[in-house]
Design a protein around this motif. Structure first.
Motif, short mmCIF file in Angstrom:
data_model
loop_
_atom_site.label_atom_id
_atom_site.label_comp_id
_atom_site.label_asym_id
_atom_site.label_seq_id
_atom_site.Cartn_x
_atom_site.Cartn_y
_atom_site.Cartn_z
N LEU A 8 -1.22 8.61 -4.90
CA LEU A 8 -2.00 9.35 -3.92
C LEU A 8 -1.09 10.16 -3.00
O LEU A 8 0.11 9.89 -2.91
CB LEU A 8 -2.83 8.40 -3.05
CG LEU A 8 -3.96 7.63 -3.71
CD1 LEU A 8 -4.63 6.70 -2.70
CD2 LEU A 8 -4.99 8.58 -4.32
N HIS A 9 -1.66 11.11 -2.31
CA HIS A 9 -0.98 11.84 -1.24
C HIS A 9 -0.99 10.91 -0.02
O HIS A 9 -1.92 10.15 0.17
CB HIS A 9 -1.73 13.14 -0.95
CG HIS A 9 -1.06 14.01 0.05
ND1 HIS A 9 -1.20 13.80 1.40
CD2 HIS A 9 -0.25 15.08 -0.10
CE1 HIS A 9 -0.49 14.71 2.04
NE2 HIS A 9 0.10 15.50 1.16
N PRO A 10 0.04 10.95 0.84
CA PRO A 10 0.05 10.09 2.02
C PRO A 10 -1.19 10.22 2.91
O PRO A 10 -1.68 9.22 3.44
CB PRO A 10 1.31 10.51 2.78
CG PRO A 10 2.21 11.06 1.71
CD PRO A 10 1.28 11.71 0.71
N THR A 11 -1.72 11.42 3.07
CA THR A 11 -2.93 11.60 3.85
C THR A 11 -4.11 10.89 3.19
O THR A 11 -4.94 10.27 3.85
CB THR A 11 -3.25 13.09 4.04
OG1 THR A 11 -2.14 13.72 4.67
CG2 THR A 11 -4.51 13.30 4.87
N ASP A 12 -4.17 10.97 1.86
CA ASP A 12 -5.24 10.30 1.13
C ASP A 12 -5.14 8.79 1.30
O ASP A 12 -6.15 8.09 1.45
CB ASP A 12 -5.19 10.65 -0.36
CG ASP A 12 -5.31 12.15 -0.61
OD1 ASP A 12 -5.52 12.92 0.35
OD2 ASP A 12 -5.19 12.56 -1.78
N MET B 215 8.99 5.80 13.71
CA MET B 215 7.93 6.59 13.10
C MET B 215 8.38 7.16 11.77
O MET B 215 7.59 7.21 10.84
CB MET B 215 7.46 7.68 14.06
CG MET B 215 6.64 7.12 15.22
SD MET B 215 6.08 8.28 16.51
CE MET B 215 5.88 9.82 15.71
N ALA B 216 9.62 7.61 11.72
CA ALA B 216 10.13 8.16 10.47
C ALA B 216 10.16 7.09 9.39
O ALA B 216 9.81 7.35 8.23
CB ALA B 216 11.51 8.76 10.67
N SER B 217 10.54 5.88 9.78
CA SER B 217 10.58 4.77 8.83
C SER B 217 9.19 4.49 8.28
O SER B 217 9.00 4.28 7.08
CB SER B 217 11.14 3.53 9.51
OG SER B 217 11.11 2.43 8.64
N TYR B 218 8.18 4.50 9.16
CA TYR B 218 6.80 4.28 8.70
C TYR B 218 6.36 5.41 7.78
O TYR B 218 5.71 5.17 6.75
CB TYR B 218 5.82 4.16 9.87
CG TYR B 218 4.41 4.06 9.35
CD1 TYR B 218 3.95 2.87 8.79
CD2 TYR B 218 3.58 5.16 9.33
CE1 TYR B 218 2.69 2.79 8.25
CE2 TYR B 218 2.31 5.09 8.79
CZ TYR B 218 1.86 3.90 8.25
OH TYR B 218 0.63 3.83 7.70
N ALA B 219 6.71 6.65 8.12
CA ALA B 219 6.33 7.79 7.28
C ALA B 219 6.94 7.64 5.88
O ALA B 219 6.27 7.92 4.87
CB ALA B 219 6.76 9.10 7.91
N LEU B 220 8.19 7.20 5.80
CA LEU B 220 8.83 7.01 4.50
C LEU B 220 8.17 5.86 3.73
O LEU B 220 7.97 5.95 2.51
CB LEU B 220 10.32 6.73 4.68
CG LEU B 220 11.14 7.91 5.22
CD1 LEU B 220 12.55 7.47 5.56
CD2 LEU B 220 11.15 9.06 4.22
N PHE B 221 7.81 4.78 4.43
CA PHE B 221 7.11 3.67 3.80
C PHE B 221 5.76 4.13 3.27
O PHE B 221 5.38 3.85 2.13
CB PHE B 221 6.94 2.52 4.80
CG PHE B 221 6.07 1.42 4.29
CD1 PHE B 221 6.54 0.55 3.32
CD2 PHE B 221 4.80 1.24 4.80
CE1 PHE B 221 5.74 -0.49 2.85
CE2 PHE B 221 3.99 0.21 4.33
CZ PHE B 221 4.46 -0.65 3.35
N ASN B 222 5.01 4.86 4.10
CA ASN B 222 3.70 5.38 3.70
C ASN B 222 3.83 6.27 2.47
O ASN B 222 3.02 6.19 1.54
CB ASN B 222 3.08 6.15 4.88
CG ASN B 222 1.67 6.58 4.61
OD1 ASN B 222 0.80 5.75 4.39
ND2 ASN B 222 1.44 7.88 4.62
N GLN B 223 4.86 7.11 2.44
CA GLN B 223 5.08 7.99 1.29
C GLN B 223 5.36 7.16 0.04
O GLN B 223 4.83 7.45 -1.04
CB GLN B 223 6.24 8.94 1.56
CG GLN B 223 6.55 9.89 0.42
CD GLN B 223 5.48 10.93 0.21
OE1 GLN B 223 5.17 11.68 1.13
NE2 GLN B 223 4.89 11.00 -0.97
N ALA B 224 6.18 6.12 0.16
CA ALA B 224 6.51 5.28 -0.99
C ALA B 224 5.28 4.57 -1.53
O ALA B 224 5.08 4.48 -2.75
CB ALA B 224 7.60 4.27 -0.62
#
Length: 138
Positions: free
Chosen positions: A17-21, A1-10
């Protein structure tokens, strides 16, 4: 999950954009038709005020526009901008080419196992989101 969060942020950083956006934009591309800000609040779990600010940011970035609903002029719909969504899609296509290679050496039974696990994970996560939002942690 952390890896996906970092990918999403990148990815979000890359397109400004913001990751939520970014996740909201993903959800909007899955919807069959334009939606209201209230529907965006439902999809994301945000308050309507936060969803409005999210739409403001997506609109400022050029990914969506607001349009009056022709069937009910009191309603405002959030409509994705096809050119920007296509641009976004091309970026995913470039990134996705390397993702598919990860599955090249798997046989049908291994792929079925992974797909089954992913479907169960999605369903389980949805149940947990509902529990958290309802306050039912018993």
């Amino acid at each position: 999950m952390a890896s996906y969060a970092l990918f999403n942020q990148a990815v979000a950083d890359h397109i400004g954009l913001h990751p939520t956006d970014l996740q909201c934009l993903n959800l909007l591309t899955l919807e069959k038709a334009p939606v209201t800000t209230g529907r965006i609040a439902e999809l994301t779990g945000l308050t309507t005020g936060s969803a409005t600010r999210l739409v403001d940011r997506l609109e400022k970035a050029g990914y969506v526009v607001r349009e009056r609903d022709t069937a009910d002029r009191r309603r405002v719909l959030v409509v994705t901008v096809p050119e920007k969504v296509a641009e976004f899609g091309r970026m995913w296509d470039r990134l996705g080419t390397n993702w598919s290679v990860l599955f090249d050496d798997l046989d049908d039974s291994e792929l079925a196992l992974i797909i089954g696990h992913m479907k169960r994970t999605v369903a389980f996560s949805a149940d947990q989101v509902n529990r958290l939002r309802s306050g039912d942690l018993s």
